[in-house]
Design a protein around this motif. Structure first.
Motif, PDB file in Angstrom:
ATOM      1  N   UNK A 155       0.828  -1.215   0.000  1.00 23.60           N
ATOM      2  CA  UNK A 155       0.000   0.000   0.000  1.00 23.60           C
ATOM      3  C   UNK A 155       0.857   1.257   0.000  1.00 23.60           C
ATOM      4  N   UNK A 156       1.922   1.220   0.799  1.00 25.94           N
ATOM      5  CA  UNK A 156       2.802   2.395   0.867  1.00 25.94           C
ATOM      6  C   UNK A 156       3.445   2.633  -0.496  1.00 25.94           C
ATOM      7  N   UNK A 157       3.845   1.554  -1.159  1.00 18.71           N
ATOM      8  CA  UNK A 157       4.479   1.684  -2.477  1.00 18.71           C
ATOM      9  C   UNK A 157       3.470   2.176  -3.514  1.00 18.71           C
ATOM     10  N   UNK A 158       2.226   1.697  -3.415  1.00 15.68           N
ATOM     11  CA  UNK A 158       1.183   2.157  -4.340  1.00 15.68           C
ATOM     12  C   UNK A 158       0.990   3.672  -4.189  1.00 15.68           C
ATOM     13  N   UNK A 159       1.014   4.143  -2.944  1.00 19.70           N
ATOM     14  CA  UNK A 159       0.908   5.586  -2.711  1.00 19.70           C
ATOM     15  C   UNK A 159       2.094   6.327  -3.322  1.00 19.70           C
ATOM     16  N   UNK A 160       3.280   5.707  -3.180  1.00 23.68           N
ATOM     17  CA  UNK A 160       4.488   6.336  -3.767  1.00 23.68           C
ATOM     18  C   UNK A 160       4.353   6.453  -5.284  1.00 23.68           C
TER      19      UNK A 160
END
Lengths: 442, 87
Positions: A155-160
């Motif tokens: 999820x954090x990477x998707x936000x990035x």
């Protein structure tokens, strides 16, 4: 958004459906992203215009990307959110859209800008995984499985990814995260614009089943109607139906959509957007004037067959069946097809058959749209010859030479003299070259 | 500064790594003569990649028609065109 371009490569509906058993848990452990650009054509045109000093942001005023009305390609391809408030819909004629909003801004499509945006989007995504599939010009699948050990939480990477695209490229995307491509695609549709949404299997009941059945991938107006007759209105209704009942009513298609409703889909992320199996090659076009004579209609057919033949040879196929479809100026459609005695990939052979079919079926009314499709493909390495057929061997050599010239020097470097001083393009179809063919297969 | 965005004629120097620096440019208003401007102080340079199109942006200061003005120049890498972006 799923954008259809006029050229289709018809592919077999091999959806790779599986029933998930315990032993297949590995597939469940995947992490797949689906990245979808919001109002792709419009926002890309808007960003490009802003970069070149446009005084307004097209995304903030009622605006559409629309085809050229003079060449009768005047439909809405994409719309801004303010335009949506006027009830303007993608696919409707521009004239109708203007009636709904007289101050509507119409922007011509800029395919090279779109190609560039797609490439830039993929470049950013490639920083996060090497397994990406360009699904259409505004959609990318990413297989993030295993990368979480290096780059961290999905999820954090998707936000990035989402934020980098927004900050660097200037447009917003929606990212869907799940364990397969279907659910990831459904997830990215749940929240727009500029959002990250998860839709894992344990969330489908809460997030997906409540949606109307039309929102399910591959369920269109025709299927929706049939399902409504069976009392199936939501995706949940479909998921909880008996699969045998659906198979009985809708044949194998019933099983496909039942699996989709239950989030069952296991196709891999295919780098390069490889298509598993080509069933046919087709090409059609809306002509910018009504064709009223046979000779011009034959020329249009030839320009369509030129592209079909080239694609057929590129795929190393021969076709056994050719089909011609006609749409009249009153939007009545009919078609006619016939099998070859000998499978062929020769432009002239397909063209001659297409003309015969056209002559047999055409009733003399003005024509708006013509299409040619070849199918029942087989390999072109060896074919059974017939004594009764013309020998096209010399013609095939010419085809190969012409193909080589066109690949090296461009599509319009060599064309038939018949198109000189005609109002027609010598090759129809293929708005953008070198882009993976459109397909609805995940 | 307001967005102006008109193409200009440019003299620039490039480093051996291909990084350009604007030196002098000519601009023309609709009915006026060419105005030659020597690029003075370059206070900032940055790159943008909006819509995948790479452009270099330079914030500069020069004397234009007797007054010191801050303005921005843009270099579009794909087309090798220079623009007076904002003034």
């Amino acid at each position: 958004m799923f954008l259809h371009i006029l050229n289709y490569v018809f592919t077999e509906h091999t959806f790779g459906i599986i029933i998930l058993l315990q032993g297949e848990k590995m597939m469940e452990d995947r992490i797949i992203f689906h990245i979808d650009a919001n109002s792709a054509f419009l926002s890309w045109s808007a960003v490009n215009a802003l970069q070149h000093g446009a005084p307004v942001d097209f995304r903030e005023v009622p605006s559409i990307v629309g085809g050229n009305q003079a060449t009768r390609h005047g439909i809405v391809l994409a719309k801004s959110i303010p335009a949506k408030k006027y009830g303007i819909q993608t696919g409707e004629p521009i004239i109708q859209a203007r009636q709904k909003c007289p101050s509507l801004l119409v922007i011509p499509p800029e395919y090279y800008v779109y190609m560039r945006c797609n490439a830039a989007m993929c470049d950013i995504v490639k920083d996060f995984s090497d397994r990406i599939q360009v699904f259409s010009i505004d959609e990318v699948f990413v297989d993030y499985t295993g990368m979480e050990k290096i780059l961290g939480d999905a999820q954090a990477v998707a936000h990035q990814i989402k934020d980098r695209i927004k900050n660097e490229l200037g447009f917003t995307v929606s990212v869907g995260i799940s364990s397969n491509k279907l659910l990831a695609k459904m997830a990215s549709d749940l929240k727009k614009p500029d959002a990250v949404t998860t839709l894992y299997r344990d969330e489908i009941e809460e997030k997906m089943w409540v949606l109307p059945v039309r929102d399910l991938y591959m369920v269109g107006a025709a299927t929706e109607k049939k399902l409504a007759k069976m009392g199936i209105y939501s995706i949940g209704d479909l998921a909880n139906s008996e699969v045998e009942f659906l198979k009985d009513k809708l044949m194998s298609w019933g099983e496909v959509i039942w699996c989709f409703a239950n989030g069952i889909e296991d196709s891999p992320v295919k780098p390069g957007g490889a298509i598993p199996y080509v069933k046919g090659v087709g090409n059609s076009c809306t002509i910018h004037f009504d064709v009223e004579d046979r000779e011009t209609a034959h020329k249009v057919l030839l320009s369509l067959v030129e592209t079909v033949g080239m694609r057929l040879r590129q795929g190393a196929f021969c076709a056994k069946l050719v089909q011609v479809s006609v749409k009249t100026s009153e939007l009545k459609t009919y078609s006619h097809q016939r099998k070859f005695y000998v499978p062929t990939d020769c432009t002239n052979a397909i063209f001659e058959e297409a003309c015969r079919l056209f002559d047999e079926v055409w009733k003399g009314e003005p024509i708006r749209h013509l299409g040619v499709r070849v199918s029942e493909l087989c390999g072109n390495d060896f074919v059974q010859l017939s004594l009764l057929e013309n020998n096209y061997e010399k013609q095939r050599q010419v085809d190969r030479a012409v193909d080589d010239i066109r690949i090296k020097f461009g599509s319009f470097s060599v064309f038939r003299a018949g198109f000189l001083h005609s109002r027609l393009s010598p090759l129809q179809g293929g708005i953008v070259e070198d882009f993976p063919a459109m397909t609805s297969i995940l | 500064m307001k967005v102006y965005m008109k193409p200009v004629k440019m003299v620039a120097w490039f480093t051996e790594n291909g990084v350009p620096t604007p030196v002098r440019f000519q601009m023309k208003e609709d009915d006026k003569e060419f105005l030659t401007i020597k690029v003075g102080n370059i206070s900032e340079r940055k790159e943008e990649k909006l819509a995948g199109n790479r452009m270099l942006i330079y914030r500069c200061q020069s004397e234009i028609e007797g007054t010191e003005k801050v303005y921005e120049l843009k270099y579009e890498i794909g087309t090798c065109k220079w623009y007076l972006y904002k003034i």
